[in-house]
Scaffold this active site. Sequence first.
Site, PDB file in Angstrom:
ATOM      1  N   CYS A  11     -18.457  19.968 -14.641  1.00  0.00           N
ATOM      2  CA  CYS A  11     -17.952  20.142 -13.276  1.00  0.00           C
ATOM      3  C   CYS A  11     -17.710  18.789 -12.626  1.00  0.00           C
ATOM      4  O   CYS A  11     -17.902  17.744 -13.247  1.00  0.00           O
ATOM      5  CB  CYS A  11     -18.934  20.952 -12.443  1.00  0.00           C
ATOM      6  SG  CYS A  11     -20.484  20.069 -12.124  1.00  0.00           S
ATOM      7  N   CYS A  14     -20.576  16.294 -12.676  1.00  0.00           N
ATOM      8  CA  CYS A  14     -20.675  15.534 -13.935  1.00  0.00           C
ATOM      9  C   CYS A  14     -19.682  14.371 -13.916  1.00  0.00           C
ATOM     10  O   CYS A  14     -20.005  13.252 -14.331  1.00  0.00           O
ATOM     11  CB  CYS A  14     -20.351  16.439 -15.123  1.00  0.00           C
ATOM     12  SG  CYS A  14     -21.465  17.837 -15.344  1.00  0.00           S
ATOM     13  N   ASP A 442      18.931  -0.710  -4.585  1.00  0.00           N
ATOM     14  CA  ASP A 442      19.714  -1.865  -5.002  1.00  0.00           C
ATOM     15  C   ASP A 442      21.134  -1.374  -5.276  1.00  0.00           C
ATOM     16  O   ASP A 442      21.327  -0.218  -5.654  1.00  0.00           O
ATOM     17  CB  ASP A 442      19.087  -2.461  -6.270  1.00  0.00           C
ATOM     18  CG  ASP A 442      19.918  -3.580  -6.846  1.00  0.00           C
ATOM     19  OD1 ASP A 442      20.274  -4.494  -6.089  1.00  0.00           O
ATOM     20  OD2 ASP A 442      20.230  -3.528  -8.047  1.00  0.00           O
ATOM     21  N   ASP A 640      16.977  -2.072 -10.894  1.00  0.00           N
ATOM     22  CA  ASP A 640      17.041  -2.156 -12.357  1.00  0.00           C
ATOM     23  C   ASP A 640      17.051  -3.581 -12.881  1.00  0.00           C
ATOM     24  O   ASP A 640      16.983  -3.797 -14.083  1.00  0.00           O
ATOM     25  CB  ASP A 640      18.301  -1.445 -12.865  1.00  0.00           C
ATOM     26  CG  ASP A 640      19.562  -2.240 -12.556  1.00  0.00           C
ATOM     27  OD1 ASP A 640      19.612  -2.875 -11.479  1.00  0.00           O
ATOM     28  OD2 ASP A 640      20.498  -2.235 -13.381  1.00  0.00           O
ATOM     29  N   ASP A 644      14.839  -7.562  -9.051  1.00  0.00           N
ATOM     30  CA  ASP A 644      14.282  -6.456  -8.266  1.00  0.00           C
ATOM     31  C   ASP A 644      12.766  -6.349  -8.423  1.00  0.00           C
ATOM     32  O   ASP A 644      12.119  -5.632  -7.659  1.00  0.00           O
ATOM     33  CB  ASP A 644      14.913  -5.118  -8.697  1.00  0.00           C
ATOM     34  CG  ASP A 644      16.397  -5.053  -8.381  1.00  0.00           C
ATOM     35  OD1 ASP A 644      16.801  -5.609  -7.348  1.00  0.00           O
ATOM     36  OD2 ASP A 644      17.144  -4.453  -9.172  1.00  0.00           O
TER      37      ASP A 644
END
Length: 843
Positions: A11, A14, A442, A640, A644
Amino acid sequence: MKQYIVTGMSCAACQTRVEKAARKVPGVKEANVSLLTNTLAVDGEADPSAVIRAVENAGYGASLKGASVEKKEEVNSISAEEDALKDRETPVLKKRLIQSAVLLLLLMYLSMGHNMAGFPLPAFLENPVAGAVTQMLLAILVMYINKKFFTGGFRSLFELAPNMDALVALGSSASFVYSLVELYIMIYAQGTGNTALVHELHHNLYFETAAMIPCLITIGKLLEAISKGRTTDALKSLMKLAPKTAVLYRDGQEVEVPIAEVRTGDIFVVRPGENIPVDGIIEEGSTAVNESALTGESVPVDKTIGDLVSAATINQSGYIRARATRVGEDTTLAQIIHMVSDAAATKAPIARIADQVSAIFVPAVIGLAVLTFIIWMLTGKGLAFAIPRAVAVLVISCPCALGLATPVAIMVGNGIGARNGILYKTAASQEQAGRIDIVALDKTGTITSGQPKVTDILPEAGFTEEKLIKMAIALEQKSEHPLAKAIMTYAEEHHLTAEEVSDFTALPGNGLTAKLGGVTLYGGSGAFMTGKFAASGEIRERSEKLSQQGKTPLFFARGDQLAGVIAVADTIKVDSAEAVKELKNMGIEVYMITGDNEKTAQAIASQAGVDHVIAGVLPDGKEAVIRDLEKKGKVAMVGDGINDAPALTRADLGVAIGAGADVAIDAADVVIMKSGLTDVAAAIRLGRATIRDIHENLFWAFFYNVICIPLAAGFYSAVFGWNFEMSPMVGAAAMSLSSFTVCMNALRLNLFDVHNASKDKKITRKHKKETKNMTETVKIKGMMCEHCEATVKKALEQLDGVESAVVSHDNGTAVLELSKPVEDDAIRKAVEDKDYEFVSIVK
């Protein structure tokens, strides 16, 4: 980050205990446990054996992830992941349940079948004491079969860290001990000839309850294990895609070898219909490749010599030979599996709510059970009434549902994302995606294709389009300029060949000249060419309009006569406008950030439907723009390129386009495997759906406990006079179903269509109030390079109140922008923890 398989957890209590134990190990920076996958993720330089020892000392089993996989010269990382996700619980639980159920049925026949329904019994069991002893023996057998609840539960009690097993063990043991005392009294009463008391006590035995509780909880655990297994189906299906063998081309022959033997540089062969074994570059042949397994894109992609191919994609048409570039855990497939697996091992911020409750939940329930017993005894109800109420409180409480509420939803959401080419690196990034207010895009390579194309051809009088293009390609064929490549690509697409020219000369910043058949050809910008040649008013007017549309008009002349204009532009991707529309319909503000001039930027923005444009931004200025936007709300940066990366790191959520640079992908929180912007909207949509599912799970987990615990205690009956009393057996059954319900609710996410925008809701959020931040300069010694700067920057920006840190190793300073005061000692510790010397703070 190292991952460990942890056994014995039952649970959320734990989970908390294992995390605390791991965090105490020297060298551990952070430790997170996933109750769903039974894994422990540890960040830091701690010795794995020390971590395992700490977990074992806490009462649980642990092993390094993948340690049970057969060792080879190069460990197959995907096999390690498969081993980690192997369902070890379900077979064990099935065996326990079958054995328990058979014995429980016998016990129920004895205790209820005979007494209530009059079922026949052997003569020797007609004696109440003999029947009671038999019930006791059957109950002991059922409890022994399910001894895990008792050993784990009582051990957690002795260690003052009670878990769910403790609730089950206490409830079942209380019923058994009470019945055992009743049995001794029965034996004594029978010895004294008090037959009436013997029969009365016989009806007050709870041996069947003592056996029923662990049996019903085992049913719940089995259902939970099965449903948990289904949440990892997407990850398992990815692993199944990994080819087990490859066909290598060696010494003129094709040889089939295990995938672990493939090395970088090997030449491998793939026939039509076969899976590509590793990442590589095609050196012979052409084909169409189905990449849907990795990108979610169902349309096959044409591949030829020089193109990249990825492991687990399917060669559909042609015979190819390719050179291996990435093998083992470096392949795209292995990295995707790592990302999804790591995301499951991390913890979403929203999970802290459940963690905080779980830390005190079990002790609180035990206290409530004791309180229930005392209250009913004080009201004069007696042991026969008070004990069942207290036991019902123990067994109906469900910390499991709280512990599973967040991870099951995160895992299912990750699986859906992976199937659609959307990879969340952490659980936090998936949650953050659902809270985004602003998306900053971008321009080049994100909104646009990043590859200039010919858009317009405007010949002057006396020239045709074909003549103008042929003259242009003759002139541009020797140029390396990106705009020249656009014209040459157009020529290839239209099967046009260029004539050879002589005396080629490039005029930097102006244009080109060359001779063809003794006649001089010219090409260049409007400012350069219109100064040399007379252009008609129509050409001038149309070229001006092209410039206003964000296109670049290139002028060409032959001899002393202007031949015409060819316009080149970086065109927007086919789905960019649709993606922006979807984002705006979700209530998200969309910004475009570009280094282009205002005119070009506005032209692209109008085509894409972007309302907010920030133009003229230098590569190193994007991070500052993101910092300003964050004052208005949660910001996602989509990019990309290499330039960036700082902005992706700075943003609340960095989203990298999969076809982009590796450094951008490394810096991002979410990776879009396809290069389409609609997947950005899909990632946010899926993030929102996951958060919604988590909220539902947490609501039901809390609601269940808030409603059912008073019901089990008999509170409603006492206050409202309801004629309903919950037995411990009903409580155990209800508890078993609660975790199962949470898991099944999370599995509903599998029906969610990430690309369906018809049900998007426009969420309006109040922007953050802009505050005037304070600045402090921290003087630091020991920084030697950009890597040192990045390390210090990250450490300082993790401090609560530090909005940004501009670090310079040349100056030995870190300029902090603070949203609120930060203790000097906290700043000192952040610097010194990274092994740099803190000097002073200038305020």
